[in-house]
Design a protein around this motif. Sequence first.
Motif, mmCIF file in Angstrom:
data_model
loop_
_atom_site.group_PDB
_atom_site.id
_atom_site.type_symbol
_atom_site.label_atom_id
_atom_site.label_comp_id
_atom_site.label_asym_id
_atom_site.label_seq_id
_atom_site.Cartn_x
_atom_site.Cartn_y
_atom_site.Cartn_z
ATOM 1 N N ASN A 402 -19.525 -40.529 -132.963
ATOM 2 C CA ASN A 402 -19.477 -41.231 -134.255
ATOM 3 C C ASN A 402 -19.403 -40.249 -135.417
ATOM 4 O O ASN A 402 -18.681 -40.483 -136.406
ATOM 5 N N ALA A 403 -20.145 -39.168 -135.337
ATOM 6 C CA ALA A 403 -20.120 -38.168 -136.397
ATOM 7 C C ALA A 403 -18.753 -37.504 -136.493
ATOM 8 O O ALA A 403 -18.243 -37.244 -137.595
ATOM 9 N N GLU A 404 -18.136 -37.244 -135.344
ATOM 10 C CA GLU A 404 -16.794 -36.662 -135.362
ATOM 11 C C GLU A 404 -15.781 -37.628 -135.985
ATOM 12 O O GLU A 404 -14.892 -37.223 -136.732
ATOM 13 N N GLN A 405 -15.929 -38.925 -135.663
ATOM 14 C CA GLN A 405 -15.022 -39.917 -136.222
ATOM 15 C C GLN A 405 -15.223 -40.055 -137.727
ATOM 16 O O GLN A 405 -14.257 -40.209 -138.485
ATOM 17 N N GLU A 406 -16.468 -39.989 -138.169
ATOM 18 C CA GLU A 406 -16.732 -40.062 -139.606
ATOM 19 C C GLU A 406 -16.093 -38.891 -140.346
ATOM 20 O O GLU A 406 -15.534 -39.056 -141.440
ATOM 21 N N LEU A 407 -16.160 -37.700 -139.727
ATOM 22 C CA LEU A 407 -15.529 -36.536 -140.353
ATOM 23 C C LEU A 407 -14.017 -36.718 -140.424
ATOM 24 O O LEU A 407 -13.398 -36.451 -141.457
ATOM 25 N N LEU A 408 -13.421 -37.195 -139.325
ATOM 26 C CA LEU A 408 -11.976 -37.417 -139.327
ATOM 27 C C LEU A 408 -11.588 -38.449 -140.377
ATOM 28 O O LEU A 408 -10.605 -38.268 -141.109
ATOM 29 N N ASN A 409 -12.350 -39.523 -140.478
ATOM 30 C CA ASN A 409 -12.042 -40.555 -141.475
ATOM 31 C C ASN A 409 -12.129 -40.000 -142.895
ATOM 32 O O ASN A 409 -11.272 -40.289 -143.745
#
Length: 510
Positions: A402-409
């Motif tokens: 989830n943290a990686e996805q938040e960074l990508l977003n």
Amino acid sequence: MDNRIQLSRRRLALRAALVLGGALATPPALADDLRDALAAAYRGNPTLEAARAQQRAVDESVPIARAQGLPSLSGNASYTEILKASANNFGIGPDRVLDVAATASYPVYSGGAVRNAINAAQTRVRAGQSDLRGVETGLFAQTTAAYMDVIQNEAIVGLNRNNVQVLEVNLSATRDRFEIGDLTRTDVAQSQARLAQARSDLRSAEANLAASRETYIRFVGKPASNLQPPPPLPGMPGSPDEAVTMALDNNPDLRAERERSKASRFDSKAAGAGRLPKISVFVTGDRTDYLGSYNQSPFNPLATTRPLSAQAGVRATIPLFQGGLPAAQQRQAQARESAQLETEIATEREVIAVVRTYYQQWKASQEIIVSSQAAVDAAALGLEGVRAENSVGNRTILDILNAEQELLNAQTVLVRARRNEYVAGFNLIAAMGRATAADLALDAGPFYDPDANYRRVRGMIFDWEKDPRPIARATRTVDTPAQTGAISDAAAAALRPAGMQTSPTGTGGK
């Protein structure tokens, strides 16, 4: 094992962070910048070339209108062969007759119809020149958007590719930890699902990149090649009111409508001339030749002559009753003038609304850039914290994903905000009427001067003057290769959306 995994993660995280870094210290060879793209569009875009040709057609309306007030010369000839003479001619008539006549006429007075028609045509030429500037600035706005779309989508492809690589490392590490019993199969499945989604997102981003590259070719006429960050936008307004004031003075669409309103006024005056007299002077000459076919006789003095006659005079045409035609024509012209006046106001409203909208979009994008950059920084820090807490058992694999996805977003939002800020800024100066090739000082060779053709044709009066056969001037793109969404590994590592900034502060500002 854990040290190797952490080292790989840090390397991939660093690679992903580079996507949001500054511009490269050394620009790559064969690179294009925005000025190159705009110059190429200016030289070879078919839409702009067609608009120039249309304006040349408008230029011809002036000599067409002027021709109605110039002298005219016409001639006619007839040859008659007498197959059977009348019995009343007693056999002394000619066998053949050649008759040649010429008439010269000059209109002296036409009730103002010609004068007003010429004024209307000249005014529409000026309106057409403003239309041409509008096409030019509109093309530049589209080209700029296409240019920034390529930069944006290349950056998004790079972000998604790096995300896939990070998730591949995560999945490998998750499997290793599952093998030693440190994680469950659920953790592996979550990593697999997120990686599959990331690969799907990457493919979608590549498709968007391919489409934006094709759009770039459509406007510019050649494939995009290592596009560089665009230059700062010139002359940005300090307030929406300042922008509107400039637009009301310089917007080409509005200036064109104002000229059309003036032209419609002349049309109304010309229509009213239908009820007034028309006066012209004329000279006519006629010569008849019997071609030696008259019966030679002492009683036939015309047998050896070639009768010649000439007349000169003044002709006045005075309309007395036309069934209401001239009044209807004038009322019709006045109604069209009224419609044009309303169209001018509608265009003025549209220009005001568009300028204010672009100004707000431009300012809002600047604020979004600042907040998105803060979100990227916080998401990157949060990801590192989640990974550190996971290593001591306080966070799950899902938390990392989830943290990686938040960074990508957050990174994607930042990339798009920078694109939107520049495009809105360029659209703003275009709506203000300050985005022509001359305004931008493009290195595109001699600028096209629509007034030069008008000056060339406005005084032409000879019936056989014509231009060379038309040829297509725009650049063809049939030989360009089909575009893909692929980017090189070096480009993926070197893409830096921060280079999309229009100034060191991330604005295209003053």
